[in-house]
Design a protein around this motif. Structure first.
Motif, PDB file in Angstrom:
ATOM      1  N   PRO A  70      -2.906 -11.330 -21.914  1.00  0.00           N
ATOM      2  CA  PRO A  70      -3.140 -10.305 -21.096  1.00  0.00           C
ATOM      3  C   PRO A  70      -2.107  -8.910 -21.665  1.00  0.00           C
ATOM      4  O   PRO A  70      -1.155  -9.031 -22.333  1.00  0.00           O
ATOM      5  N   GLN A  71      -2.370  -7.674 -21.074  1.00  0.00           N
ATOM      6  CA  GLN A  71      -1.730  -6.444 -21.614  1.00  0.00           C
ATOM      7  C   GLN A  71      -1.496  -5.917 -20.163  1.00  0.00           C
ATOM      8  O   GLN A  71      -2.479  -5.703 -19.240  1.00  0.00           O
ATOM      9  N   VAL A  72      -0.376  -5.456 -19.713  1.00  0.00           N
ATOM     10  CA  VAL A  72      -0.105  -4.612 -18.611  1.00  0.00           C
ATOM     11  C   VAL A  72       0.335  -3.194 -18.654  1.00  0.00           C
ATOM     12  O   VAL A  72       0.698  -2.685 -19.676  1.00  0.00           O
ATOM     13  N   THR A  73      -0.403  -2.288 -18.096  1.00  0.00           N
ATOM     14  CA  THR A  73      -0.029  -0.838 -17.925  1.00  0.00           C
ATOM     15  C   THR A  73       0.716  -0.626 -16.582  1.00  0.00           C
ATOM     16  O   THR A  73      -0.035  -0.716 -15.429  1.00  0.00           O
ATOM     17  N   GLU A  74       1.713  -0.146 -16.457  1.00  0.00           N
ATOM     18  CA  GLU A  74       2.345   0.060 -15.139  1.00  0.00           C
ATOM     19  C   GLU A  74       2.100   1.692 -15.106  1.00  0.00           C
ATOM     20  O   GLU A  74       2.357   2.552 -15.799  1.00  0.00           O
ATOM     21  N   HIS A  75       1.945   2.099 -13.566  1.00  0.00           N
ATOM     22  CA  HIS A  75       1.761   3.489 -13.265  1.00  0.00           C
ATOM     23  C   HIS A  75       2.843   4.065 -12.399  1.00  0.00           C
ATOM     24  O   HIS A  75       3.822   3.038 -12.020  1.00  0.00           O
ATOM     25  N   LYS A  76       2.841   5.205 -12.421  1.00  0.00           N
ATOM     26  CA  LYS A  76       4.049   5.944 -11.647  1.00  0.00           C
ATOM     27  C   LYS A  76       4.247   5.521 -10.279  1.00  0.00           C
ATOM     28  O   LYS A  76       5.402   5.612  -9.634  1.00  0.00           O
ATOM     29  N   ASN A  77       3.055   5.071  -9.562  1.00  0.00           N
ATOM     30  CA  ASN A  77       3.180   4.868  -8.007  1.00  0.00           C
ATOM     31  C   ASN A  77       3.574   3.445  -8.015  1.00  0.00           C
ATOM     32  O   ASN A  77       3.662   2.939  -6.821  1.00  0.00           O
ATOM     33  N   GLY A  78       4.059   2.677  -8.855  1.00  0.00           N
ATOM     34  CA  GLY A  78       4.334   1.410  -8.693  1.00  0.00           C
ATOM     35  C   GLY A  78       3.390   0.172  -8.700  1.00  0.00           C
ATOM     36  O   GLY A  78       3.891  -0.714  -8.733  1.00  0.00           O
ATOM     37  N   THR A  79       2.181   0.626  -9.091  1.00  0.00           N
ATOM     38  CA  THR A  79       1.198  -0.268  -9.146  1.00  0.00           C
ATOM     39  C   THR A  79       0.967  -0.481 -10.802  1.00  0.00           C
ATOM     40  O   THR A  79       1.310   0.287 -11.581  1.00  0.00           O
ATOM     41  N   GLY A  80      -0.220  -1.263 -11.106  1.00  0.00           N
ATOM     42  CA  GLY A  80      -0.236  -1.439 -12.615  1.00  0.00           C
ATOM     43  C   GLY A  80      -1.851  -2.120 -12.719  1.00  0.00           C
ATOM     44  O   GLY A  80      -2.390  -2.361 -11.835  1.00  0.00           O
ATOM     45  N   THR A  81      -2.166  -2.097 -13.856  1.00  0.00           N
ATOM     46  CA  THR A  81      -3.421  -2.680 -14.246  1.00  0.00           C
ATOM     47  C   THR A  81      -3.270  -3.716 -15.380  1.00  0.00           C
ATOM     48  O   THR A  81      -2.425  -3.687 -16.324  1.00  0.00           O
ATOM     49  N   ILE A  82      -3.785  -4.770 -15.196  1.00  0.00           N
ATOM     50  CA  ILE A  82      -3.769  -6.081 -16.196  1.00  0.00           C
ATOM     51  C   ILE A  82      -5.057  -6.239 -16.767  1.00  0.00           C
ATOM     52  O   ILE A  82      -6.196  -6.550 -15.990  1.00  0.00           O
ATOM     53  N   THR A  83      -5.031  -6.202 -17.999  1.00  0.00           N
ATOM     54  CA  THR A  83      -6.386  -6.464 -18.766  1.00  0.00           C
ATOM     55  C   THR A  83      -6.096  -7.648 -19.783  1.00  0.00           C
ATOM     56  O   THR A  83      -5.131  -7.925 -20.104  1.00  0.00           O
ATOM     57  N   PHE A  84      -7.119  -8.231 -20.300  1.00  0.00           N
ATOM     58  CA  PHE A  84      -7.185  -9.220 -21.193  1.00  0.00           C
ATOM     59  C   PHE A  84      -7.700  -8.777 -22.548  1.00  0.00           C
ATOM     60  O   PHE A  84      -8.960  -8.630 -22.629  1.00  0.00           O
ATOM     61  N   GLY A  85      -7.030  -8.683 -23.390  1.00  0.00           N
ATOM     62  CA  GLY A  85      -7.549  -8.127 -24.700  1.00  0.00           C
ATOM     63  C   GLY A  85      -6.335  -7.416 -25.333  1.00  0.00           C
ATOM     64  O   GLY A  85      -5.353  -7.379 -25.264  1.00  0.00           O
TER      65      GLY A  85
END
Length: 135
Positions: A70-85
C-alpha cells in the motif's frame, strides 16, 4: 493607518464580479460533490481482504496477499488516500499479457477520504505481512 477596506481590490467592473462568483460557485460545488461521494463509499479491511464499495460502482474485493504494497497520501484536512501499487508493485511486461479473450485481473481498491490514514496504512501493512506468511 489605512482603512482595512482599502487593502482589498475593488470590483468596479461587472466582469470581476462574474469571475469571483464563478470561482466561489466552483469551490462550493467541489466541496459538496466530495462530501456526497465520501458518504456514498464504504471500505472494509479484514485480516485477509480489502473490500471497497461505492454507490453506483462495482464492489472491489481483493485478498491482501494479491495486492501490491500500500501507498498512503495524507491530505491537509486530516484525511488520506490509500492505494495499492507504486514503487515495489509488480511490473507488467509484454510476456505477462493475458491471451486474447482472457479475463482482466480485478482492479486494485483505492480507499479515499480515510480518517487517520497513517494508522489504517499501518494496519494494512501488518495484515498483509501476516497474510503472506500464512500462504
Amino acid at each position: 493607518m489605512l482603512p482595512l477596506y482599502s487593502l482589498y481590490p475593488t470590483f468596479d467592473k461587472p466582469g470581476a464580479w462574474f469571475i469571483f462568483g464563478l470561482l466561489a460557485t466552483l469551490a462550493v460545488v467541489q466541496g459538496v460533490h466530495r462530501h456526497l461521494t465520501m458518504r456514498a463509499s464504504a471500505y472494509m479491511v479484514t485480516d485477509r481482504r480489502v473490500v471497497a464499495w461505492a454507490r453506483g460502482q462495482q464492489t472491489i474485493s481483493r485478498f491482501l496477499n494479491e495486492l501490491a504494497p500500500p501507498q498512503v497520501t495524507e491530505h491537509k484536512n486530516g484525511t488520506g488516500t490509500i492505494t495499492f501499487g507504486g514503487p515495489g508493485a509488480p511490473l507488467v511486461t509484454v510476456d505477462d499479457d493475458p491471451p486474447a479473450g482472457a479475463p482482466k485481473p480485478p482492479p486494485s481498491p483505492e480507499l479515499n477520504g480515510i480518517d487517520h490514514p497513517r494508522q489504517v496504512f499501518d494496519l494494512i501493512v501488518k495484515a498483509q505481512r501476516q497474510s503472506r506468511r500464512h500462504r
